[in-house]
Design a protein around this motif. Structure first.
Motif, short mmCIF file in Angstrom:
data_model
loop_
_atom_site.label_atom_id
_atom_site.label_comp_id
_atom_site.label_asym_id
_atom_site.label_seq_id
_atom_site.Cartn_x
_atom_site.Cartn_y
_atom_site.Cartn_z
N ALA A 14 -1.47 -16.40 -1.18
CA ALA A 14 -0.19 -15.72 -1.31
C ALA A 14 -0.34 -14.41 -2.06
CB ALA A 14 0.81 -16.62 -2.02
N ALA A 15 -1.19 -14.37 -3.07
CA ALA A 15 -1.33 -13.16 -3.89
C ALA A 15 -1.85 -11.97 -3.10
CB ALA A 15 -2.19 -13.46 -5.10
N PRO A 16 -3.01 -12.08 -2.42
CA PRO A 16 -3.49 -10.92 -1.65
C PRO A 16 -2.54 -10.51 -0.53
CG PRO A 16 -5.20 -12.60 -1.86
CD PRO A 16 -3.93 -13.19 -2.35
N MET A 17 -1.84 -11.48 0.07
CA MET A 17 -0.89 -11.14 1.14
C MET A 17 0.21 -10.24 0.60
SD MET A 17 -1.47 -11.97 4.16
CE MET A 17 0.14 -11.91 4.95
N GLN A 18 0.72 -10.58 -0.57
CA GLN A 18 1.77 -9.78 -1.18
C GLN A 18 1.22 -8.39 -1.50
OE1 GLN A 18 5.03 -10.70 -1.41
NE2 GLN A 18 5.19 -8.54 -1.88
N ASP A 19 -0.01 -8.37 -1.99
CA ASP A 19 -0.67 -7.12 -2.34
C ASP A 19 -0.83 -6.25 -1.10
OD1 ASP A 19 -2.00 -5.52 -4.31
OD2 ASP A 19 -3.85 -5.96 -3.22
N LEU A 20 -1.24 -6.86 0.00
CA LEU A 20 -1.44 -6.14 1.26
C LEU A 20 -0.12 -5.56 1.76
CD1 LEU A 20 -3.59 -5.56 3.49
CD2 LEU A 20 -2.74 -7.59 4.65
N LYS A 21 0.94 -6.37 1.64
CA LYS A 21 2.25 -5.91 2.09
C LYS A 21 2.69 -4.70 1.29
CE LYS A 21 4.58 -9.87 3.07
NZ LYS A 21 5.63 -10.82 2.70
N ASP A 22 2.48 -4.78 -0.03
CA ASP A 22 2.82 -3.66 -0.91
C ASP A 22 2.06 -2.40 -0.52
OD1 ASP A 22 4.48 -5.32 -2.26
OD2 ASP A 22 3.21 -5.53 -4.04
N ARG A 23 0.76 -2.59 -0.24
CA ARG A 23 -0.06 -1.43 0.09
C ARG A 23 0.37 -0.83 1.41
NH1 ARG A 23 -5.89 -2.91 0.26
NH2 ARG A 23 -5.21 -4.97 -0.33
N LEU A 24 0.71 -1.70 2.38
CA LEU A 24 1.16 -1.21 3.68
C LEU A 24 2.45 -0.42 3.54
CD1 LEU A 24 0.45 -4.15 6.14
CD2 LEU A 24 -0.37 -1.79 6.32
N LEU A 25 3.36 -0.96 2.75
CA LEU A 25 4.63 -0.28 2.52
C LEU A 25 4.39 1.08 1.88
CD1 LEU A 25 7.06 -3.06 1.27
CD2 LEU A 25 7.36 -1.57 3.26
N ARG A 26 3.49 1.10 0.90
CA ARG A 26 3.22 2.33 0.18
C ARG A 26 2.56 3.35 1.09
NH1 ARG A 26 -0.03 0.49 -4.20
NH2 ARG A 26 1.24 -1.37 -4.34
N SER A 27 1.58 2.91 1.91
CA SER A 27 0.89 3.88 2.76
C SER A 27 1.83 4.38 3.85
CB SER A 27 -0.38 3.26 3.35
OG SER A 27 -0.05 2.22 4.23
N THR A 28 2.76 3.53 4.31
CA THR A 28 3.74 3.97 5.29
C THR A 28 4.65 5.02 4.67
OG1 THR A 28 3.72 1.76 6.23
CG2 THR A 28 5.50 3.18 6.91
N ALA A 29 5.06 4.77 3.44
CA ALA A 29 5.91 5.71 2.75
C ALA A 29 5.19 7.04 2.56
CB ALA A 29 6.32 5.14 1.38
N THR A 30 3.90 6.97 2.24
CA THR A 30 3.09 8.18 2.05
C THR A 30 2.97 8.94 3.37
OG1 THR A 30 1.83 6.98 0.40
CG2 THR A 30 0.89 9.02 1.16
#
Ligand SMILES: [Zn+2]
Length: 98
Positions: free
Chosen positions: A76-92
């Protein structure tokens, strides 16, 4: 737990009773972890599966649920981390398009 469901309860009881009387030793927790991840083959896999599902060893099933809970937490932890990173890179990416 599927597999134990279609087993005759009387037979399951006998299997458990025989197992307890024979005192077949418990597999090492490492084996249970490997079995959980399909890391065992042949006799070892059969032995652990039988021990957990047919013998219904309370100790090893407790170990198994403990391992599963830890595995779920670890996943669960890395999945959440991955989702955060995807959201952030999309925003970027969106910001960079302007
Ligand atoms: Zn056991």
């Amino acid at each position: 737990m599927s597999g134990a469901d279609d087993l005759d309860p009387a037979l399951a009881f006998t299997v458990a009773a025989v197992w307890r009387r024979e005192r077949i030793s418990c597999p090492h927790p490492d084996w249970i972890a490997s079995w959980m991840n399909d890391g065992l083959d042949g006799g070892a896999q059969d032995f652990v599966r039988f021990h957990l599902e047919e013998s219904q060893c309370p100790y090893c099933n407790a170990t198994l649920s403990d391992l599963r809970a830890r595995e779920d937490a670890a996943k669960a932890a890395p999945m959440q981390d991955l989702k955060d990173r995807l959201l952030r890179s999309t925003a970027t990416a969106l910001r960079n398009r302007r």
